[in-house]
Design a protein around this motif. Sequence first.
Motif, short mmCIF file in Angstrom:
data_model
loop_
_atom_site.label_atom_id
_atom_site.label_comp_id
_atom_site.label_asym_id
_atom_site.label_seq_id
_atom_site.Cartn_x
_atom_site.Cartn_y
_atom_site.Cartn_z
N GLY A 43 0.81 -1.21 0.00
CA GLY A 43 0.00 0.00 0.00
C GLY A 43 0.84 1.25 0.00
O GLY A 43 1.98 1.28 -0.47
N TYR A 44 0.24 2.32 0.52
CA TYR A 44 0.92 3.61 0.64
C TYR A 44 0.89 4.05 2.10
O TYR A 44 -0.03 3.70 2.84
CB TYR A 44 0.21 4.69 -0.19
CG TYR A 44 -0.15 4.27 -1.59
CD1 TYR A 44 0.78 4.34 -2.62
CD2 TYR A 44 -1.43 3.81 -1.89
CE1 TYR A 44 0.45 3.96 -3.92
CE2 TYR A 44 -1.77 3.43 -3.17
CZ TYR A 44 -0.84 3.49 -4.19
OH TYR A 44 -1.17 3.11 -5.46
N ASP A 189 5.06 5.06 -1.87
CA ASP A 189 4.58 3.81 -2.45
C ASP A 189 5.48 2.70 -1.91
O ASP A 189 6.67 2.63 -2.25
CB ASP A 189 4.67 3.89 -3.97
CG ASP A 189 4.10 2.66 -4.67
OD1 ASP A 189 4.23 1.55 -4.12
OD2 ASP A 189 3.53 2.81 -5.77
N CYS A 190 4.94 1.85 -1.05
CA CYS A 190 5.75 0.83 -0.37
C CYS A 190 6.19 -0.29 -1.31
O CYS A 190 7.03 -1.11 -0.96
CB CYS A 190 4.99 0.25 0.82
SG CYS A 190 4.65 1.48 2.09
N LYS A 191 5.62 -0.31 -2.51
CA LYS A 191 5.99 -1.33 -3.49
C LYS A 191 7.17 -0.87 -4.35
O LYS A 191 8.07 -1.65 -4.64
CB LYS A 191 4.78 -1.64 -4.38
CG LYS A 191 4.92 -2.86 -5.27
CD LYS A 191 3.60 -3.12 -6.00
CE LYS A 191 3.69 -4.39 -6.85
NZ LYS A 191 2.42 -4.65 -7.56
N LYS A 238 -6.77 -13.41 -5.61
CA LYS A 238 -6.05 -13.68 -6.86
C LYS A 238 -6.60 -14.92 -7.57
O LYS A 238 -6.71 -14.96 -8.80
CB LYS A 238 -4.56 -13.91 -6.58
CG LYS A 238 -3.77 -12.64 -6.29
CD LYS A 238 -2.32 -13.05 -6.00
CE LYS A 238 -1.41 -11.85 -5.80
NZ LYS A 238 -0.03 -12.28 -5.47
N ALA A 239 -6.96 -15.95 -6.77
CA ALA A 239 -7.48 -17.19 -7.35
C ALA A 239 -8.81 -16.97 -8.06
O ALA A 239 -9.13 -17.67 -9.03
CB ALA A 239 -7.63 -18.25 -6.26
N ASN A 240 -9.57 -15.99 -7.59
CA ASN A 240 -10.90 -15.74 -8.16
C ASN A 240 -10.92 -14.58 -9.15
O ASN A 240 -11.84 -14.47 -9.96
CB ASN A 240 -11.89 -15.48 -7.02
CG ASN A 240 -12.24 -16.75 -6.26
OD1 ASN A 240 -13.17 -17.46 -6.62
ND2 ASN A 240 -11.47 -17.04 -5.21
N SER A 246 -2.22 -7.31 -6.43
CA SER A 246 -2.00 -6.91 -5.04
C SER A 246 -3.28 -6.25 -4.53
O SER A 246 -4.21 -5.98 -5.29
CB SER A 246 -0.82 -5.95 -4.91
OG SER A 246 -1.18 -4.64 -5.32
N PHE A 247 -3.31 -5.97 -3.23
CA PHE A 247 -4.49 -5.34 -2.63
C PHE A 247 -4.78 -3.98 -3.26
O PHE A 247 -5.93 -3.54 -3.28
CB PHE A 247 -4.30 -5.17 -1.12
CG PHE A 247 -4.62 -6.40 -0.31
CD1 PHE A 247 -5.90 -6.93 -0.30
CD2 PHE A 247 -3.65 -7.01 0.47
CE1 PHE A 247 -6.21 -8.05 0.45
CE2 PHE A 247 -3.94 -8.13 1.23
CZ PHE A 247 -5.23 -8.65 1.22
#
Length: 387
Positions: A43-44, A189-191, A238-240, A246-247
Amino acid sequence: MNEILIKDTKAFYQKTFNAPAGTIILSPGRINIIGEHIDYNDGYVLPAAIDKIICFAFEKNNTKIAKIHAIDLDESFEIDVTSKQELTDSVWTNYLRGVLNQLHLKGYALEGFNCTFSSNIPSGSGLSSSAALECGFLYGINELFNLGIKPIDIALMGQSAEHWVGINCGIMDQFSSVMGLEDKVIKIDCKTLEYTYHDANFVDYSLILFDSNVKHSLFTSEYNTRRIECGEGLDIIKANYPEITSFRDCDVNHVTSLQSKMTDNVYRRSLYVVKEIKRVIQACVALDGGDILTLGKLMFETHDGLSVNYEVSCDELDYLVELAKAEDTVIGSRLMGGGFGGCTITLVKKGSEEAVKAKFSKLYLDKFGIELKIHDVKVSNGTSLYK
């Protein structure tokens, strides 16, 4: 208050080493306006440096030994800066050894120096004094020996030093301590580590930290559990929904549509994370538009999410936020940090601060028998050379 700290630190250096210090570094603690427990969920966060600092005094000593004195602890240690660093039983010295270790790993050749430091960052209040210690120490060595290390790399090396000590922290604390600007918050941005500055002119409101003066022992085990639960939730999403990575790609409907496929805990953790990521973005828009009332509303919403869905609050913190909600001159409040104790961060209308402090202190003492600690903070500059 900082000018007194600077004066005293310089005087102590002069007395200890019988010479003036040539390099003075100021390294601040930090707050996080909004964006809690989403750094490890891609997230942020929205932190800011504050006007509570560690002041360092440095000078070269033309040896290979660093002589370092922590004024507040009245403790000293000496270390050969050309040798490999090892962890010790002394926590505060380990942070500095971790910095020296980072410099060695990256191939910087050091000489000896003298250093004294002192702090007015409240201890144990969740204001990241360890990040200020690492980053200020590294910043000073960088200045002293003209190493040319960029500010963002100082933050990353500070984080690595903390990992070496054994604390697996995210980047927020070190990043905001080094990169902070007066009257600005930083959306990180933590990513990707991309960042933008946003206005933090609270106009008619003051930022006050109400320190619950408690720290419940649940934090470490529950923190690890939350990370696992969030991972489970994201895997189900993710599976669906194969397009989700990511969130941050989710909206609330992605989560609510899968409630039957998740345990109750996993569902509520996932719902909080998705909503909080959106709240950080909304908070930036509100700040840029000078809409402090909306920011306050978002802070209250974050606390409700942390308390009800993420379950990292406690009775003491919930009570402080309840008091805030009932007060006309308070527009926003939430727990700040990991939870299970620590501080609430609260926006209080200017002119009413002392009345609110007195009222909260009395009611909190009456209910819990605990003295409330209170810290006024202002958004300030990051780690810097004092001139």
